[in-house]
Design a protein around this motif. Structure first.
Motif, short mmCIF file in Angstrom:
data_model
loop_
_atom_site.label_atom_id
_atom_site.label_comp_id
_atom_site.label_asym_id
_atom_site.label_seq_id
_atom_site.Cartn_x
_atom_site.Cartn_y
_atom_site.Cartn_z
N PRO A 20 0.82 -1.21 0.00
CA PRO A 20 0.00 0.00 0.00
C PRO A 20 0.86 1.27 0.00
N PHE A 21 0.35 2.31 -0.64
CA PHE A 21 1.04 3.60 -0.68
C PHE A 21 0.08 4.69 -0.23
N GLU A 22 0.64 5.72 0.34
CA GLU A 22 -0.11 6.94 0.61
C GLU A 22 0.59 8.08 -0.12
N LEU A 23 0.03 8.46 -1.26
CA LEU A 23 0.62 9.51 -2.09
C LEU A 23 -0.11 10.81 -1.82
N ARG A 24 0.64 11.85 -1.45
CA ARG A 24 0.06 13.15 -1.17
C ARG A 24 0.68 14.23 -2.05
N ARG A 25 -0.16 15.13 -2.52
CA ARG A 25 0.28 16.28 -3.33
C ARG A 25 0.51 17.44 -2.37
N VAL A 26 1.77 17.75 -2.13
CA VAL A 26 2.16 18.68 -1.08
C VAL A 26 2.51 20.03 -1.69
N ALA A 27 1.98 21.10 -1.12
CA ALA A 27 2.21 22.44 -1.67
C ALA A 27 2.27 23.47 -0.56
N ALA A 28 2.85 24.64 -0.87
CA ALA A 28 2.92 25.73 0.11
C ALA A 28 1.53 26.19 0.50
N ASP A 29 0.61 26.22 -0.46
CA ASP A 29 -0.78 26.58 -0.20
C ASP A 29 -1.67 25.46 -0.71
N PRO A 30 -2.05 24.53 0.15
CA PRO A 30 -2.82 23.37 -0.31
C PRO A 30 -4.26 23.71 -0.67
N THR A 31 -4.69 24.97 -0.48
CA THR A 31 -6.07 25.35 -0.80
C THR A 31 -6.21 25.90 -2.21
N THR A 32 -5.09 26.12 -2.91
CA THR A 32 -5.14 26.75 -4.22
C THR A 32 -4.72 25.76 -5.32
N ALA B 223 12.77 29.28 -14.49
CA ALA B 223 11.72 29.81 -13.61
C ALA B 223 12.13 29.71 -12.15
N ASP B 224 11.65 30.67 -11.36
CA ASP B 224 11.93 30.65 -9.92
C ASP B 224 11.14 29.54 -9.24
N THR B 225 11.76 28.93 -8.27
CA THR B 225 11.07 27.94 -7.42
C THR B 225 10.69 28.63 -6.13
N PRO B 226 9.45 28.46 -5.66
CA PRO B 226 9.04 29.12 -4.41
C PRO B 226 10.00 28.82 -3.27
N THR B 227 10.39 29.86 -2.55
CA THR B 227 11.33 29.69 -1.44
C THR B 227 10.86 28.68 -0.40
N PRO B 228 9.57 28.65 -0.03
CA PRO B 228 9.13 27.63 0.94
C PRO B 228 9.37 26.20 0.46
N VAL B 229 9.28 25.99 -0.86
CA VAL B 229 9.54 24.66 -1.41
C VAL B 229 11.01 24.29 -1.22
N LEU B 230 11.90 25.22 -1.54
CA LEU B 230 13.34 24.95 -1.40
C LEU B 230 13.68 24.69 0.07
N GLU B 231 13.11 25.47 0.96
CA GLU B 231 13.39 25.27 2.39
C GLU B 231 12.87 23.92 2.87
N ALA B 232 11.69 23.53 2.38
CA ALA B 232 11.12 22.24 2.79
C ALA B 232 11.97 21.08 2.29
N LEU B 233 12.51 21.19 1.08
CA LEU B 233 13.37 20.15 0.54
C LEU B 233 14.65 20.03 1.37
N ARG B 234 15.21 21.16 1.77
CA ARG B 234 16.42 21.12 2.60
C ARG B 234 16.14 20.44 3.93
N ARG B 235 15.00 20.76 4.53
CA ARG B 235 14.67 20.15 5.82
C ARG B 235 14.46 18.64 5.67
N ALA B 236 13.78 18.24 4.61
CA ALA B 236 13.52 16.82 4.40
C ALA B 236 14.82 16.04 4.25
N HIS B 237 15.73 16.57 3.44
CA HIS B 237 17.00 15.88 3.26
C HIS B 237 17.81 15.86 4.56
#
Length: 334
Positions: free
Chosen positions: A42-54, A89-103
């Motif tokens: 089984p997998f749990e795949l989630r679409r993760v974003a800085a603003d999950p409401t948009t 294209a620019d990558t949203p700063t929150p995305v870059l910060e989240a990737l650094r934290r995850a690694h």
């Protein structure tokens, strides 16, 4: 007493404007949370974003609806960055910060195609080997000189960070990540449901230039030789013996074989033998010497050496991990 169901592997698909719909589809197909096929965990795949409401606009009039915020990465077992349409294209700063934290937390991170530029902007590829689409390899190397760009590989891993070449190589990487975590049979089952090969050998170098056309006879002969070798893996094979079956000289055979598959005959043969041994270790209780014989390695020692070189594990540990999934052994999990 019934066995408790395995916990789903948690997959985070990083979502932001500019990601490629094709790569999203590949990730969704490989780690389909709703799939119920015997042999696939089984997998749990989630679409993760800085603003999950948009909703996120994609090329072609499509949209992607996120369902989790970026802090869900703290729970993820694997983080995936799709390819992007525009490396400039620019990558949203929150995305870059989240990737650094995850690694930094030890979570494996993988990118598809030009998603390597996102990892590079996050600084995660500095001092590491990486790959991207062959058309963008020089650009990646020029913009990020601290990265060792591998121009030919289909995918590359370095210190828990995975990158892949273009388009179809993203499928290769995704299936490889499943194979690494859950075994060859799970990856093969998913590949069959997608009507694609469970793994491909070779490099993306074969796609950079249009190959010189080969005679139909040569193509048919090489295909027949590969089919014969797969049906007789337990027999000894050399370049000379395989070339004889194709009615070619060893040098001509080796040259045509590499032009067609992107790899050498012996490397291809070793890859097939490793795959056969993986299946035997997963599906049977044959002792290791018998697995080695049936896969064509000749001896358990030789098989062990190739497992260490190609899979960074031993046949015994591989069998323990993938015949006993409840043991909690997950080579790519934290």
């Amino acid at each position: 007493m019934p066995t408790a169901p395995a916990e789903p592997q948690r997959i985070a698909l990083i979502s932001f404007p500019g990601i490629r719909a094709f790569d999203i589809s590949v990730i969704t197909e490989v780690w389909d949370s709703g799939r119920r096929i015997p042999g696939v965990p089984p997998f749990e795949l989630r679409r993760v974003a800085a603003d999950p409401t948009t909703p996120i606009p994609l090329r072609g009039g499509l949209t992607l609806t996120p369902d989790r915020p970026l802090d869900w990465l703290d729970r993820a077992d694997l983080v995936l960055v799709p390819g992007i349409e525009d490396p400039d294209a620019d990558t949203p700063t929150p995305v870059l910060e989240a990737l650094r934290r995850a690694h930094a937390a030890g979570t494996p991170v993988a990118s598809l195609c030009a998603g390597a530029f996102v990892l590079a902007k996050a600084g995660l590829l500095d001092g590491r080997r990486a790959v991207t689409h062959w058309h963008l390899a020089r650009t990646l190397a020029t913009r990020h000189p601290r990265i060792t760009v591998e121009p030919d590989a289909l995918f590359v891993e370095d210190s828990g960070i995975w990158t892949s070449a273009g388009t179809a190589a993203g499928i290769d990487l995704c299936l490889h990540l499943v194979r690494t975590a859950h075994g060859a049979e799970a990856a093969a089952t998913i590949a069959r449901s997608m009507v694609t090969a469970p793994f491909r050998t070779g490099t993306q170098a074969q796609f950079i230039e249009h190959p010189t056309p080969r005679a139909d006879r040569d193509a048919d002969a090489l295909a027949a030789v590969r089919s014969y070798a797969l049906a007789h893996l337990d027999e000894p094979h050399t370049v000379a013996s395989l070339a004889a079956r194709a009615d070619m000289s060893p040098r001509t055979f080796a040259r045509h074989f590499q032009a067609t598959t992107g790899t050498t005959p012996l490397h291809w043969l070793i890859t097939q033998r490793i795959a056969a041994a993986q299946k035997l270790l997963e599906r049977t209780d044959h002792p290791l010497p018998e697995v080695a014989r049936r896969a064509g390695f000749g001896s358990e020692v030789t098989m062990r050496q190739h497992f260490a070189s190609h899979l960074a594990t031993s046949p015994r540990d591989y069998r323990h991990a993938f015949r006993h999934p409840t043991a909690g052994i997950n080579p790519i999990a934290r």
